[in-house]
Design an enzyme around this catalytic site. Structure first.
Site, PDB file in Angstrom:
ATOM      1  N   GLY A 213     -13.488   3.382   6.166  1.00 16.43           N
ATOM      2  CA  GLY A 213     -13.251   3.313   7.604  1.00 16.43           C
ATOM      3  C   GLY A 213     -12.644   1.999   8.041  1.00 16.43           C
ATOM      4  O   GLY A 213     -12.411   1.090   7.242  1.00 16.43           O
TER       5      GLY A 213
ATOM      6  N   ARG B  26      -0.669  -3.988  14.898  1.00 19.55           N
ATOM      7  CA  ARG B  26       0.150  -3.092  14.076  1.00 19.55           C
ATOM      8  C   ARG B  26       0.424  -1.820  14.868  1.00 19.55           C
ATOM      9  O   ARG B  26      -0.477  -1.290  15.522  1.00 19.55           O
ATOM     10  CB  ARG B  26      -0.592  -2.758  12.781  1.00 19.55           C
ATOM     11  CG  ARG B  26       0.154  -1.787  11.882  1.00 19.55           C
ATOM     12  CD  ARG B  26      -0.530  -1.673  10.540  1.00 19.55           C
ATOM     13  NE  ARG B  26      -1.827  -1.018  10.625  1.00 19.55           N
ATOM     14  CZ  ARG B  26      -2.744  -1.053   9.653  1.00 19.55           C
ATOM     15  NH1 ARG B  26      -2.508  -1.747   8.550  1.00 19.55           N
ATOM     16  NH2 ARG B  26      -3.896  -0.419   9.785  1.00 19.55           N
TER      17      ARG B  26
ATOM     18  N   ASP C 202      -7.245   5.915   0.582  1.00 17.81           N
ATOM     19  CA  ASP C 202      -7.411   5.557   1.997  1.00 17.81           C
ATOM     20  C   ASP C 202      -6.254   4.724   2.517  1.00 17.81           C
ATOM     21  O   ASP C 202      -6.144   4.507   3.727  1.00 17.81           O
ATOM     22  CB  ASP C 202      -8.740   4.815   2.216  1.00 17.81           C
ATOM     23  CG  ASP C 202      -8.855   3.568   1.360  1.00 17.81           C
ATOM     24  OD1 ASP C 202      -8.890   3.710   0.124  1.00 17.81           O
ATOM     25  OD2 ASP C 202      -8.921   2.456   1.913  1.00 17.81           O
ATOM     26  N   ASN C 203      -5.378   4.266   1.628  1.00 15.77           N
ATOM     27  CA  ASN C 203      -4.195   3.512   2.038  1.00 15.77           C
ATOM     28  C   ASN C 203      -2.928   4.360   2.009  1.00 15.77           C
ATOM     29  O   ASN C 203      -1.827   3.821   2.077  1.00 15.77           O
ATOM     30  CB  ASN C 203      -3.998   2.292   1.127  1.00 15.77           C
ATOM     31  CG  ASN C 203      -5.100   1.266   1.289  1.00 15.77           C
ATOM     32  OD1 ASN C 203      -5.765   1.219   2.316  1.00 15.77           O
ATOM     33  ND2 ASN C 203      -5.303   0.444   0.274  1.00 15.77           N
TER      34      ASN C 203
END
EC number: 2.7.7.-
Length: 478
Positions: A84, A170, A246-247
């Site tokens: 997360g 971002r 997760d990336n």
């Protein structure tokens, strides 16, 4: 102009986040912002003139509804469980004039329920690196998240040493990750996996929403986007360094710049992450890892998508990858047509470059100066084994002559795909060290240079890295 923010993620995916606000830093101050991107997003210049403000998590803009997302994933090939947003907060989804949206994600925004053992902070070093890398990739034409601003502060953050705390804004069309799907699959909640798929299709693949075969077609496109992205990484010599599931971006964006690196010497097994002891995420292993990650995503969809359909999409990955890679490498070599000897010529060049540890970016840029009827080349002086280079170069020039294209036309094409400038780690490190001393000149100067990677230069940005700058391995700590 008033910016408009909507709350699709918050409204439609209630199980995927925790609502919370950023925790500001001490004496936060804005040190860089992306004027070009701000103009594209119609952000008033006044927002950059009132201190850290929204860029430092001190204020929210009307319509923002901040939240931290939960996801899980495989890290270095091992199931890591729940992960997360441990230090990032999605402030809001900006609705643009054309109907598309842009996530505003503040990195380093403080503790969240998903921080695990972390402190919720980012350091100046890592925020500068991500800002430089994402903008460099954008101007190279590679799909990526973007960097909008950097804030530094007087807050100490403890990593290998004490570093200044910072925040990066971002932006991206979406932060949907493979790990979002894995989270609910491994919690045995397939209906929530389907909700994520429906959300993705509804907002990012809307042309498929009414198709009875929408899940298969959607996953096939995710596979194609991923294959295309990896092909583009390989052609510019980019190593991500930490391709955990997760990336991985569902939209095929380069996401989460950590211990990345661009090739200096051509070294197929280049490892940029000093924590990657087995070389899982080495440069030449990236295509295989991306496919492995796609298999993990496919597994999460198996409760409601036929396995045969998923496998068919996965089987298309290699051909899509090779097609995109082959097209771009032929352009880098100046080939206007496809001939059977092209792969052999490329592989022989790579073998020669690997033996000589030739600079990847400089080699292809200098090759762009080739005149097909002249054996003279500035590239020749870059090789110790001149005889081997001369033999290859003669056959290469013979291949160029088959296309019957003028030198000027071919050189123009080659220089438009072979950058003179990439973000070498030593360039980023020089900007970081100056910024940590309070001098932002090099940060701004390098950002400006990276906007024009295909332009000729005669400064040290395009020279070989100094001895201290070679093989800079970077950690995951940020």
């Amino acid at each position: 102009m008033t910016l408009s923010f909507i709350t699709r993620w918050r409204d439609e995916l209630p199980a995927t986040y925790t609502a919370l606000s950023p925790t500001p830093l001490n004496n936060a101050r804005l040190i860089w912002h992306n004027t070009e991107l701000a103009n594209t997003l119609s952000i008033p210049s006044s927002l950059f003139k009132n201190g850290a403000g929204v860029w430092g998590g001190e204020t929210l803009l009307p319509g923002m509804s901040p939240l931290a997302q939960v996801y899980s994933g495989h890290q270095f090939g091992v199931w890591a469980g729940q992960l997360g947003d441990g230090r990032g907060i999605l402030l809001g989804e900006q609705l643009l004039a054309d109907g598309t949206t842009m996530d505003w994600h503040l990195k380093g925004a403080g503790l969240t329920p998903y921080s695990r053992m972390g402190d919720g902070r980012a350091v100046l070093r890592s925020t500068i690196r991500e800002s430089l890398a994402s903008e460099a990739m954008h101007y190279l034409g590679i799909p990526t998240t973007r960097a909008l601003s950097i804030v530094t502060s007087d807050s100490p953050v403890y990593r290998e040493t004490v570093e200044p705390g910072a925040m990066l804004m971002r932006v991206a069309p979406s932060h949907l990750r493979f790990g979002h799907f894995e989270h609910f699959y491994y919690r045995r909640e397939p209906e929530k996996v389907r909700q994520l798929a429906d959300f993705a299709i509804r907002h990012y693949w809307s042309y498929l929403e009414d198709d009875e075969d929408k899940y298969r077609l959607w996953f096939s496109d995710v596979v194609a986007r991923t294959a295309s992205l990896i092909a583009q990484w390989q052609t510019v010599g980019f190593a991500h360094g930490v391709m955990n599931t997760d990336n991985m971006s569902l939209l095929g964006l380069t996401l989460d710049y950590g211990p990345f690196g661009f090739l200096d010497d051509y070294e197929p097994g280049f490892i940029c992450n000093h924590s990657d002891h087995q070389g899982r995420y080495s440069f030449d292993n990236q295509p295989a890892v991306a496919l492995w990650n796609l298999h993990r995503l496919a597994q999460t969809l198996s409760p409601f998508v036929a396995v045969d359909a998923l496998n068919e999409a996965l089987d298309s990955y290699q051909q899509v990858l090779l097609t995109h890679y082959g097209q771009r490498m032929r352009q880098k070599l100046g080939f206007m047509t496809e001939q059977k000897e092209d792969n052999a010529l490329l592989n022989e060049l790579f073998s020669l470059m690997a033996r000589e540890r030739s600079d990847y970016t400089r080699t292809f840029r200098m090759l762009s100066l080739t005149e097909q009827h002249s054996a003279a080349s500035p590239l020749r002086d870059e090789f110790i084994d001149r005889a081997a280079f001369d033999d290859w170069f003669a056959r290469y020039r013979g291949r160029l002559q088959q296309d019957e294209v003028s030198d000027s036309e071919r050189q123009q094409l080659m220089q438009s795909v072979n950058p003179a400038l990439v973000l070498r780690n030593w360039l980023a490190q020089r900007a970081i060290e100056a910024a940590e001393k309070g001098d932002m000149t090099e940060l701004h100067r390098l950002h400006e240079a990276l906007r024009n990677p295909f332009s000729d230069r005669d400064d040290d940005y395009v020279s070989r890295p100094p001895d201290w700058g070679k093989r800079l391995e970077v950690s995951c700590s940020s």
